[in-house]
Design a protein around this motif. Structure first.
Motif, short mmCIF file in Angstrom:
data_model
loop_
_atom_site.label_atom_id
_atom_site.label_comp_id
_atom_site.label_asym_id
_atom_site.label_seq_id
_atom_site.Cartn_x
_atom_site.Cartn_y
_atom_site.Cartn_z
N PRO A 113 0.82 -1.21 0.00
CA PRO A 113 0.00 0.00 0.00
C PRO A 113 0.86 1.26 0.00
O PRO A 113 1.96 1.28 0.54
N ILE A 114 0.33 2.30 -0.63
CA ILE A 114 0.98 3.60 -0.68
C ILE A 114 0.07 4.59 0.04
O ILE A 114 -1.12 4.69 -0.29
N PHE A 115 0.63 5.26 1.01
CA PHE A 115 -0.15 6.14 1.87
C PHE A 115 0.11 7.61 1.56
O PHE A 115 1.22 7.99 1.19
N LYS A 116 -0.92 8.42 1.76
CA LYS A 116 -0.80 9.87 1.76
C LYS A 116 -1.66 10.35 2.93
O LYS A 116 -2.85 10.01 2.99
N ASN A 117 -1.05 11.08 3.85
CA ASN A 117 -1.76 11.55 5.05
C ASN A 117 -2.43 10.40 5.79
O ASN A 117 -3.59 10.48 6.20
N ASN A 118 -1.70 9.30 5.92
CA ASN A 118 -2.14 8.11 6.67
C ASN A 118 -3.35 7.39 6.06
O ASN A 118 -4.03 6.64 6.74
N VAL A 119 -3.61 7.63 4.78
CA VAL A 119 -4.71 6.97 4.07
C VAL A 119 -4.13 6.28 2.84
O VAL A 119 -3.31 6.87 2.13
N VAL A 120 -4.56 5.04 2.58
CA VAL A 120 -4.10 4.35 1.38
C VAL A 120 -4.70 5.03 0.16
O VAL A 120 -5.92 5.18 0.06
N VAL A 121 -3.82 5.44 -0.76
CA VAL A 121 -4.28 6.11 -1.98
C VAL A 121 -4.00 5.27 -3.23
O VAL A 121 -4.52 5.55 -4.30
N ALA A 122 -3.14 4.26 -3.06
CA ALA A 122 -2.77 3.40 -4.18
C ALA A 122 -2.11 2.15 -3.63
O ALA A 122 -1.77 2.08 -2.44
N VAL A 123 -1.95 1.16 -4.51
CA VAL A 123 -1.14 0.00 -4.16
C VAL A 123 -0.19 -0.29 -5.32
O VAL A 123 -0.51 -0.04 -6.48
N LEU A 124 0.99 -0.76 -4.95
CA LEU A 124 1.96 -1.26 -5.92
C LEU A 124 1.81 -2.77 -5.94
O LEU A 124 1.93 -3.42 -4.89
N ASP A 125 1.50 -3.32 -7.09
CA ASP A 125 1.23 -4.75 -7.25
C ASP A 125 2.31 -5.36 -8.14
O ASP A 125 2.56 -4.85 -9.24
N ILE A 126 2.95 -6.41 -7.65
CA ILE A 126 3.99 -7.08 -8.43
C ILE A 126 3.70 -8.58 -8.43
O ILE A 126 3.52 -9.18 -7.37
N ASP A 127 3.64 -9.15 -9.62
CA ASP A 127 3.41 -10.59 -9.78
C ASP A 127 4.64 -11.24 -10.39
O ASP A 127 5.33 -10.63 -11.21
N SER A 128 4.86 -12.49 -10.00
CA SER A 128 5.93 -13.28 -10.58
C SER A 128 5.35 -14.54 -11.20
O SER A 128 4.32 -15.04 -10.74
N ASP A 129 6.02 -15.04 -12.21
CA ASP A 129 5.59 -16.31 -12.79
C ASP A 129 6.31 -17.49 -12.12
O ASP A 129 6.27 -18.61 -12.60
N LYS A 130 6.94 -17.20 -10.97
CA LYS A 130 7.59 -18.24 -10.16
C LYS A 130 6.92 -18.31 -8.79
O LYS A 130 6.56 -17.27 -8.23
N LEU A 131 6.78 -19.49 -8.25
CA LEU A 131 6.25 -19.64 -6.91
C LEU A 131 7.25 -19.08 -5.90
O LEU A 131 8.47 -19.13 -6.12
N ASN A 132 6.73 -18.53 -4.81
CA ASN A 132 7.54 -18.08 -3.68
C ASN A 132 8.70 -17.16 -4.12
O ASN A 132 9.83 -17.32 -3.66
N ASP A 133 8.40 -16.20 -4.98
CA ASP A 133 9.45 -15.34 -5.52
C ASP A 133 9.71 -14.10 -4.66
O ASP A 133 10.68 -13.40 -4.88
N PHE A 134 8.85 -13.84 -3.69
CA PHE A 134 8.98 -12.63 -2.87
C PHE A 134 9.18 -12.99 -1.41
O PHE A 134 8.63 -13.96 -0.93
N GLY A 135 9.98 -12.19 -0.74
CA GLY A 135 10.27 -12.45 0.67
C GLY A 135 10.44 -11.16 1.44
O GLY A 135 10.04 -10.07 1.00
N GLU A 136 11.09 -11.28 2.59
CA GLU A 136 11.26 -10.15 3.50
C GLU A 136 12.07 -9.02 2.86
O GLU A 136 11.78 -7.84 3.08
N VAL A 137 13.08 -9.35 2.07
CA VAL A 137 13.88 -8.31 1.42
C VAL A 137 13.01 -7.48 0.49
O VAL A 137 13.07 -6.25 0.50
N ASP A 138 12.17 -8.15 -0.30
CA ASP A 138 11.26 -7.41 -1.20
C ASP A 138 10.33 -6.52 -0.39
O ASP A 138 10.13 -5.35 -0.74
N LYS A 139 9.77 -7.07 0.68
CA LYS A 139 8.85 -6.31 1.52
C LYS A 139 9.52 -5.05 2.07
O LYS A 139 8.98 -3.94 1.96
N ILE A 140 10.70 -5.20 2.62
CA ILE A 140 11.42 -4.06 3.20
C ILE A 140 11.69 -2.98 2.16
O ILE A 140 11.39 -1.79 2.36
N TYR A 141 12.25 -3.37 1.02
CA TYR A 141 12.66 -2.37 0.03
C TYR A 141 11.48 -1.80 -0.76
O TYR A 141 11.50 -0.62 -1.14
N LEU A 142 10.46 -2.60 -1.00
CA LEU A 142 9.29 -2.06 -1.69
C LEU A 142 8.51 -1.12 -0.78
O LEU A 142 7.90 -0.16 -1.26
#
Length: 162
Positions: free
Chosen positions: A120-149
């Motif tokens: 989620p992307i916030f402005k003034n503590n309200v969600v205004v958008a989301v960044l959505d990323i899909d992979s064609d591989k199972l289990n492609d995202f982890g804690e590193v992605d979460k932190i940096y995204l």
């Protein structure tokens, strides 16, 4: 004039650490939010080779509407609480899905999508958008992605017009 990203190989964390300052310098001189989102989506897809990268914007506090993206044709509207995007919006938190087939209520825009992260992307503590990323591989995202995204989401929130 378009800039070329300069990413050296390395761990995913090292790539994010190199990429985020480049994205920031790419978008800072531009004041058009849509153009910036388009370049951010392209930079993420180009750098990591993700299957799909894009934005959904909150409209009328009822639904998300498709914004700039890179990848296959996507779902245009998503209701709050529906699918991974709508759930991340409703819960106001990043959701990492190892296997989209196992996510209750997953919206299958493409059968090729296997795992997903939505930030989620916030402005003034309200969600205004989301960044959505899909992979064609199972289990492609982890804690590193979460932190940096999530760091990227903070950068994006700074450029949203008040």
């Amino acid at each position: 004039m378009a800039e070329e990203l300069k990413i050296t190989s390395g761990s995913r964390q090292e790539v994010y650490e190199s990429l985020l300052p480049q994205i920031k310098s790419l978008i800072e001189p531009e004041d058009d939010f849509i153009a910036n989102c388009a370049n951010i989506a392209a930079a993420l897809r180009q750098t990591f080779g993700f299957f799909w990268v894009g934005f959904y914007f909150v409209k009328n506090q009822e639904e998300l509407v498709l914004g700039p993206f890179q990848g296959d044709i996507a779902c245009t509207r998503i209701r709050i609480g529906k699918g991974v995007c709508g759930t991340a919006w409703e819960k106001e938190e990043t959701i990492v899905v190892e296997d989209v087939e196992a996510f209750p209520g997953h919206i299958a825009c493409s059968a090729l999508s296997k795992s997903e992260i939505v930030v989620p992307i916030f402005k003034n503590n309200v969600v205004v958008a989301v960044l959505d990323i899909d992979s064609d591989k199972l289990n492609d995202f982890g804690e590193v992605d979460k932190i940096y995204l999530e760091k990227l989401a903070l950068i994006i929130s700074e450029i949203i017009a008040s």
